[in-house]
Design a protein around this motif. Structure first.
Motif, mmCIF file in Angstrom:
data_model
loop_
_atom_site.group_PDB
_atom_site.id
_atom_site.type_symbol
_atom_site.label_atom_id
_atom_site.label_comp_id
_atom_site.label_asym_id
_atom_site.label_seq_id
_atom_site.Cartn_x
_atom_site.Cartn_y
_atom_site.Cartn_z
ATOM 1 N N LEU A 67 0.897 -1.262 -0.155
ATOM 2 C CA LEU A 67 0.137 0.131 -0.026
ATOM 3 C C LEU A 67 0.838 1.139 0.119
ATOM 4 C CD1 LEU A 67 -2.629 1.834 0.420
ATOM 5 C CD2 LEU A 67 -2.460 1.280 2.854
ATOM 6 N N PHE A 68 1.787 1.081 0.884
ATOM 7 C CA PHE A 68 2.728 2.382 0.928
ATOM 8 C C PHE A 68 3.435 2.750 -0.459
ATOM 9 C CE2 PHE A 68 3.076 1.023 5.679
ATOM 10 C CZ PHE A 68 1.958 1.486 5.921
ATOM 11 N N GLU A 69 3.914 1.637 -1.029
ATOM 12 C CA GLU A 69 4.499 1.913 -2.442
ATOM 13 C C GLU A 69 3.695 2.378 -3.217
ATOM 14 O OE1 GLU A 69 7.303 1.796 -5.137
ATOM 15 O OE2 GLU A 69 7.604 1.251 -2.997
ATOM 16 N N ILE A 70 2.377 2.057 -3.335
ATOM 17 C CA ILE A 70 1.301 2.566 -4.217
ATOM 18 C C ILE A 70 1.198 4.228 -3.991
ATOM 19 C CG2 ILE A 70 -0.987 2.751 -4.856
ATOM 20 C CD1 ILE A 70 -1.244 -0.360 -4.741
ATOM 21 N N LEU A 71 1.253 4.432 -2.611
ATOM 22 C CA LEU A 71 0.938 5.772 -2.287
ATOM 23 C C LEU A 71 2.389 6.623 -2.808
ATOM 24 C CD1 LEU A 71 -0.476 5.605 1.412
ATOM 25 C CD2 LEU A 71 -1.576 5.867 -0.788
ATOM 26 N N ARG A 72 3.607 5.994 -2.618
ATOM 27 C CA ARG A 72 4.727 6.707 -3.029
ATOM 28 C C ARG A 72 4.697 6.902 -4.550
ATOM 29 N NH1 ARG A 72 6.973 4.076 1.753
ATOM 30 N NH2 ARG A 72 7.505 2.099 0.360
ATOM 31 N N SER A 73 4.422 5.859 -5.286
ATOM 32 C CA SER A 73 4.744 5.823 -6.624
ATOM 33 C C SER A 73 3.608 6.335 -7.522
ATOM 34 C CB SER A 73 5.246 4.435 -7.062
ATOM 35 O OG SER A 73 4.146 3.596 -6.838
ATOM 36 N N GLU A 74 2.380 6.030 -6.964
ATOM 37 C CA GLU A 74 1.060 6.473 -8.026
ATOM 38 C C GLU A 74 0.567 7.755 -7.484
ATOM 39 O OE1 GLU A 74 0.379 4.890 -10.630
ATOM 40 O OE2 GLU A 74 1.889 3.197 -10.227
ATOM 41 N N VAL A 75 0.425 7.937 -6.105
ATOM 42 C CA VAL A 75 -0.273 9.207 -5.810
ATOM 43 C C VAL A 75 0.788 10.609 -5.859
ATOM 44 C CG1 VAL A 75 -1.411 10.416 -3.800
ATOM 45 C CG2 VAL A 75 -2.013 8.122 -4.178
ATOM 46 N N GLY A 76 2.052 10.174 -5.227
ATOM 47 C CA GLY A 76 3.105 10.942 -5.361
ATOM 48 C C GLY A 76 3.124 12.168 -4.582
ATOM 49 N N GLY A 77 4.184 13.051 -4.563
ATOM 50 C CA GLY A 77 4.156 14.008 -3.410
ATOM 51 C C GLY A 77 4.631 13.528 -2.352
ATOM 52 N N ARG A 78 4.588 14.446 -1.256
ATOM 53 C CA ARG A 78 5.022 13.884 0.238
ATOM 54 C C ARG A 78 3.896 13.063 0.757
ATOM 55 N NH1 ARG A 78 8.600 15.716 4.336
ATOM 56 N NH2 ARG A 78 7.694 15.692 6.290
ATOM 57 N N MET A 79 4.037 11.939 1.029
ATOM 58 C CA MET A 79 2.958 11.014 1.656
ATOM 59 C C MET A 79 3.483 10.385 2.790
ATOM 60 S SD MET A 79 0.491 11.241 -0.231
ATOM 61 C CE MET A 79 -0.545 10.107 0.271
ATOM 62 N N SER A 80 4.628 10.679 3.544
ATOM 63 C CA SER A 80 5.340 10.096 4.716
ATOM 64 C C SER A 80 4.328 10.170 5.960
ATOM 65 C CB SER A 80 6.782 10.843 4.807
ATOM 66 O OG SER A 80 6.531 12.181 5.234
ATOM 67 N N GLU A 81 3.583 11.267 6.149
ATOM 68 C CA GLU A 81 2.762 11.382 7.294
ATOM 69 C C GLU A 81 1.392 10.256 7.017
ATOM 70 O OE1 GLU A 81 4.235 14.012 5.916
ATOM 71 O OE2 GLU A 81 5.266 15.044 7.298
ATOM 72 N N ALA A 82 1.099 10.433 5.923
ATOM 73 C CA ALA A 82 -0.092 9.439 5.577
ATOM 74 C C ALA A 82 0.345 8.035 5.703
ATOM 75 C CB ALA A 82 -0.392 9.790 4.099
ATOM 76 N N ILE A 83 1.513 7.781 5.303
ATOM 77 C CA ILE A 83 2.027 6.253 5.402
ATOM 78 C C ILE A 83 2.121 5.974 6.894
ATOM 79 C CG2 ILE A 83 4.054 4.724 5.256
ATOM 80 C CD1 ILE A 83 4.397 6.189 2.495
ATOM 81 N N VAL A 84 2.693 6.893 7.715
ATOM 82 C CA VAL A 84 2.727 6.743 9.290
ATOM 83 C C VAL A 84 1.235 6.453 9.755
ATOM 84 C CG1 VAL A 84 3.483 7.767 11.448
ATOM 85 C CG2 VAL A 84 5.014 8.070 9.404
ATOM 86 N N SER A 85 0.303 7.369 9.498
ATOM 87 C CA SER A 85 -0.970 7.340 10.141
ATOM 88 C C SER A 85 -1.398 5.923 9.648
ATOM 89 C CB SER A 85 -1.811 8.435 9.613
ATOM 90 O OG SER A 85 -1.238 9.730 9.944
ATOM 91 N N LEU A 86 -1.602 5.711 8.329
ATOM 92 C CA LEU A 86 -2.190 4.374 8.114
ATOM 93 C C LEU A 86 -1.554 3.353 8.519
ATOM 94 C CD1 LEU A 86 -2.817 5.143 4.183
ATOM 95 C CD2 LEU A 86 -4.420 5.027 5.996
ATOM 96 N N GLY A 87 -0.062 3.306 8.635
ATOM 97 C CA GLY A 87 0.534 2.217 9.158
ATOM 98 C C GLY A 87 0.225 1.899 10.801
ATOM 99 N N ALA A 88 -0.230 2.802 11.440
ATOM 100 C CA ALA A 88 -0.617 2.862 12.847
ATOM 101 C C ALA A 88 -2.270 2.466 13.109
ATOM 102 C CB ALA A 88 -0.518 4.073 13.444
ATOM 103 N N VAL A 89 -2.991 2.297 11.988
ATOM 104 C CA VAL A 89 -4.313 1.885 12.122
ATOM 105 C C VAL A 89 -4.374 0.568 12.424
ATOM 106 C CG1 VAL A 89 -6.429 1.560 11.046
ATOM 107 C CG2 VAL A 89 -5.073 3.524 10.593
ATOM 108 N N PRO A 90 -5.094 0.163 13.356
ATOM 109 C CA PRO A 90 -5.155 -1.473 13.661
ATOM 110 C C PRO A 90 -6.383 -2.024 12.747
ATOM 111 C CG PRO A 90 -6.233 -0.363 15.271
ATOM 112 C CD PRO A 90 -5.555 0.712 14.641
ATOM 113 N N ASN A 91 -5.776 -3.297 12.139
ATOM 114 C CA ASN A 91 -7.043 -3.947 11.506
ATOM 115 C C ASN A 91 -7.313 -3.041 10.414
ATOM 116 O OD1 ASN A 91 -6.998 -6.124 13.174
ATOM 117 N ND2 ASN A 91 -8.459 -4.984 14.599
ATOM 118 N N LEU A 92 -6.227 -2.454 9.576
ATOM 119 C CA LEU A 92 -6.851 -1.441 8.379
ATOM 120 C C LEU A 92 -7.584 -2.467 7.199
ATOM 121 C CD1 LEU A 92 -6.313 1.081 6.905
ATOM 122 C CD2 LEU A 92 -4.292 0.156 5.812
ATOM 123 N N SER A 93 -8.878 -1.729 6.953
ATOM 124 C CA SER A 93 -9.709 -2.370 5.981
ATOM 125 C C SER A 93 -9.439 -1.576 4.623
ATOM 126 C CB SER A 93 -11.466 -2.108 6.530
ATOM 127 O OG SER A 93 -12.051 -2.266 5.261
#
Length: 902
Positions: free
Chosen positions: A683-709
């Motif tokens: 998922l993080f690779e798609i955010l970095r390569s396909e969405v583009g721009g600065r996505m580091s905070e979003a990656i951290v936030s989504l990485g911390a979500v338990p049981n991500l759907s």
């Protein structure tokens, strides 16, 4: 060379230690008359006949070792030796004695011991051999403890006979006398009538070393104080049929040393009540032609094999050869580099590796796997024919690990999850369904994207239509529509001809496809293809059915081709007739244009406008069709996604169930937990390569979500940035970028399958203390490798090959955790370990130890394996090699023993 019996009843060469079926209390012809008060009806001339009958029955039952143990006598021994001549029967000479206290003992000696020597041994016990009589046998002049010690000194081995019956140790002795006898270092084995479970409770506690008064500190096995055997008196040949008359004893060869080693390690080497060892897949041999191991051929044991030798003797080369010939790839990057290095510099191109394997399920088969480097391996059947299969098809789940590869594996969470595959029942349908769903989703996504691109293109082209229609309206108000009506109709008619080819094109494609595929190939149901099938005669009727289908298909193709030709011909005729009308309308149109020019009205502009509008009419129709098709594809995707989520959940449940089973099996050592969405890197690779721009905070936030759907995340993206901020606390700018992501990117996210990650915890406490559980990430390198290796040793019938597993293990964990698991698992699985650690082959009781040596270095030298350097620990030469290579020699071992105070 000794032999063993395979699952087809066929004799096959055995290498190293194997189980022999042994009857260790065989009596002469007159035993029943002399000691049971029964008339045998036999005279002395019948002694050989009796011995022959016993031997014949033993051969029939697969009993290979007989110990002749008459009371106070060796007179019958020559008859048994004579009867066994030329048979696969080993005769151990001996006798049964009663100690001065009256305790009966079987004294067994090497097969080659002479009759004179045996009579002298009897004399040393104070027995004057004489003709047996119905009276109780003469007692030895030695007490039980002295009798046991003297037997050992004479080069024999002693077994306390029928311990729970009259004359047995537990019946004759009481109190301290029994305790002293039981604790004697020379008491290695006892005989009981059945299983340990059937013993009286008080005796069972003593035998299982659970009685504190009788506890033997140097017990050979954690659950046994001494070796326990079945060896009831054999008087008649039929007695051999009784389960209590014999037992299974594992030896390198039938010898007293083999018996002694078995009694020192009964948990590994003794089986009672016909508990036959489990048959399983096994690599039977390896052979090299070329390279460092040129000319070497190894025969392997189906249980624990230990490769020992100094540095540069070829241990790792053997391991990497097995990996290569089986077409296996290392899991870690470092291990892959090492493996490729061995292939290039040690094994070398042109080297031929041959591996033979034996499988027992679902039926007995033998295969030969060959590889000539650098070519891929091939598989041959027992007849030598090449099969169109990969080694993994005939040898599934074989695992090979190089030096330090287990510790490398411990650092990769996804690879740890793969270790659980062995505990999940292979379901080809489930795996195929998952792959099919993934493919269908990707295909559906491409279809939707293509449709939407086409819709956008059509809408772009139709965007000019409102302006064109407005201009047309002004022309119509000026009266041009009526005056140029015929020409307008002509444009519409011409458009119809132009669209005709599009309508017929699918049928032309179908015709071409049918023409290419017909007639059907019936070779798969030919007489030759069905010749070896029992139902071939019935299935052959399909030839007539499919033959009729071929005829009808040929007619269909012919008629379709003719119909398409007629349609083209007819279309051309209609077009020619319409061309006449076109010329007439065109002539009228040019006349009207000249009149309009006089009035300064541009009729040609009107017709160009009309032509543009007419060209857009099919696009509008196509747009309507595309939107309906898009709706259908979107609905199809909803159903596919629902099935996809169900499939992923099902797969996770299988892994979760496997982790619970593993934790139960290793409850005191290892705990395993599987997390479904543990690895979110895709998922993080798609955010970095396909969405583009600065996505580091979003990656951290989504990485911390338990049981991500993932469906919920995509839904939030489509709902907008505010929803993303509300649910996932993503920064405004990054939420905005994510909300504006292309729908194709969101669909890619929907199709992701996060690899489950596995958390492993190891109990690091000392045995007997309260458990201390620590996560794998918090363990030392050795402890990590220990936890992984414990998983590798569980539940698999496939071979496990590891190069120096001890390199990354703590010694305490080897002896406390690894060795007991190896001893348990090797009964149903083959292990091939190279090692420098004596604990693995000695405490693990390796059935085959292979001592390697070498001449020169790997690049220019050669490895060698001498026949006398292959065997089990009960082979004197092999013991010397183990002592020299693994213990540093006798002097070093004795020095350490003295320093430890042992």
């Amino acid at each position: 060379m000794s032999t063993s019996i395979d699952s087809r009843g066929k004799q096959v060469p055995a290498v190293g230690a194997r189980f022999y079926k042994c009857a260790l209390q065989v009596n002469p012809a007159d035993y029943a008359a002399n000691y049971r008060g029964q008339s045998s009806g036999k005279g002395k001339e019948d002694d050989l006949e009796h011995a022959q009958a016993i031997i014949d029955k033993a051969v029939e039952l697969g009993i290979e070792v007989l110990a002749v143990t008459d009371h106070n006598s060796v007179a019958s021994l020559p008859y048994f030796r004579s009867a066994a001549s030329g048979q696969q029967i080993h005769i151990f000479p001996g006798f049964e004695l009663a100690s001065s206290e009256g305790v009966h003992v079987l004294c067994i000696y090497p097969p080659e011991v002479s009759l004179d020597r045996l009579e002298r041994c009897l004399g040393e016990f104070g027995i004057r051999e004489s003709k047996p009589s119905p009276e109780p046998p003469e007692l030895s002049g030695k007490a039980l403890t002295d009798l046991l010690k003297l037997t050992h000194k004479q080069g024999g081995v002693a077994i306390a006979a029928h311990c729970t019956n009259d004359g047995g140790l537990f019946k004759v002795l009481r109190g301290q006398a029994r305790i002293r006898a039981w604790k004697s270092e020379y008491l290695l084995a006892i005989q009981i009538p059945g299983s340990i479970d059937d013993l009286p409770q008080d005796i069972r506690q003593i035998v299982e070393n659970r009685n504190g008064d009788y506890r033997r500190d140097q017990a050979p096995d954690p659950k046994l104080a001494v070796a326990v055997l079945n060896a009831k008196d054999v008087v008649e040949p039929s007695d051999l049929e009784h389960a209590s008359s014999h037992c299974l004893i594992k030896m390198n060869e039938a010898s007293v040393d083999g018996l002694r080693q078995a009694f020192l390690d009964p948990g590994s080497r003794v089986r009672v009540n016909d508990s036959e060892p489990q048959q399983h897949m096994e690599i039977t041999s390896l052979k090299w032609e070329g390279g460092f191991l040129d000319g070497v051929e190894l025969k392997l044991n189906p249980n624990l094999n230990a490769l020992i030798g100094g540095r540069g003797t070829g241990k790792s080369t053997i391991v990497e050869s097995i990996r290569s010939v089986l077409g296996l790839t290392p899991l870690g990057e470092e291990s892959l580099k090492v493996h490729k290095g061995f292939l290039r510099h040690v094994l070398c191109n042109g080297t031929k590796i041959s591996l033979r394997v034996r499988v027992h399920r679902p039926s007995y088969c033998e295969y030969l796997v060959e590889q000539i480097l650098p070519n891929p391996p091939l598989v041959r059947d027992s007849a030598g024919d090449v099969l169109h299969v990969a080694p993994s098809d005939v040898l599934p789940k074989v695992e090979v690990y190089g030096q330090h590869e287990i510790s490398e594996l411990a650092r990769i969470p996804e690879q740890r999850t793969r270790l659980l595959d062995r505990f999940i029942e292979l379901d080809e349908d489930r795996a195929g369904q998952s792959q099919s769903l993934s493919t269908s989703l990707a295909k559906n996504r491409r279809s939707i994207c293509d449709l939407r691109n086409e819709i956008r293109s059509a809408e772009d082209r139709l965007s000019s239509l409102p302006g064109l229609q407005e201009t047309l309206k002004r022309f119509q108000e000026a009266g041009l529509e009526e005056r140029l009506k015929e020409q307008s109709h002509l444009l519409r008619e011409e458009q119809l001809f132009d669209s005709l080819s599009e309508r017929i094109a699918p049928f032309k494609e179908a015709f071409a496809s049918l023409e290419e595929e017909t007639p059907l190939d019936l070779a798969f149901i030919s007489d030759q293809a069905l010749s070896d099938l029992p139902g071939g005669e019935i299935i052959a009727d399909l030839n007539a059915v499919l033959g009729d289908l071929n005829k009808e298909l040929e007619q269909v193709v012919k008629r379709l081709g003719e119909a398409l030709s007629r349609a083209e011909s007819g279309t051309e005729q209609v077009r020619k007739r319409w061309a006449v009308r076109k010329q007439e309308v065109q002539a009228s149109y040019e006349k009207i244009l000249r009149q309009l020019q006089k009035s300064r009205v541009d009729g040609e502009e009107f017709m160009r406008l009309r032509r543009q509008i007419e060209s857009l009419r099919p696009i509008q129709e196509r747009l309507d069709y595309l939107k309906k098709l898009e709706e259908a594809r979107v609905e199809e995707r909803r159903e596919l996604l629902a099935e996809w989520e169900d499939t992923k959940a099902s797969e996770y449940r299988h892994y979760a169930s496997a982790s619970m089973r593993v934790s139960r099996r290793l409850k005191d050592r290892v705990q395993v937990t599987v997390t479904q969405d543990g690895n979110r890197e895709p998922l993080f690779e798609i955010l970095r390569s396909e969405v583009g721009g600065r996505m580091s905070e979003a990656i951290v936030s989504l990485g911390a979500v338990p049981n991500l759907s993932l469906p919920e995340l995509v839904s939030a993206c489509r709902s907008g940035a505010e929803k993303l901020r509300e649910i996932y606390h993503i920064t405004p700018s990054q939420a905005d970028r994510l909300a504006k992501a292309e729908d194709e990117v969101l669909m890619q996210i929907e199709e992701l399958q996060f690899s489950s990650t596995t958390e492993i915890r190891l109990n690091t406490s000392v045995s007997g203390e309260e458990a201390v559980w620590r996560r794998l990430e918090d363990l030392s390198t050795g402890q990590k490798a220990t936890a992984i290796l414990l998983l590798l040793l569980l539940e698999s019938g496939a071979s496990l090959v590891i190069d120096q597993p001890e390199d990354d293990l703590d010694n305490r964990f080897i002896t406390d955790g690894i060795v007991p698991r190896i001893r348990e698992a090797k009964q149903s699985r083959q292990f091939i370990f190279s090692t420098h650690n004596a604990n693995l082959p000695v405490l693990g009781d390796a059935e085959l130890i292979i001592g390697l040596s070498a001449i020169g270095e790997a690049a220019a030298g050669a490895a060698r394996v001498l026949p006398e350097c292959m065997g089990s620990i009960d082979s004197p030469k092999v013991r010397e090699i183990v002592e020299e290579i693994l213990e540093g020699g006798r002097e070093a071992f004795e020095t350490r023993r003295r320093k430890y105070g042992f």
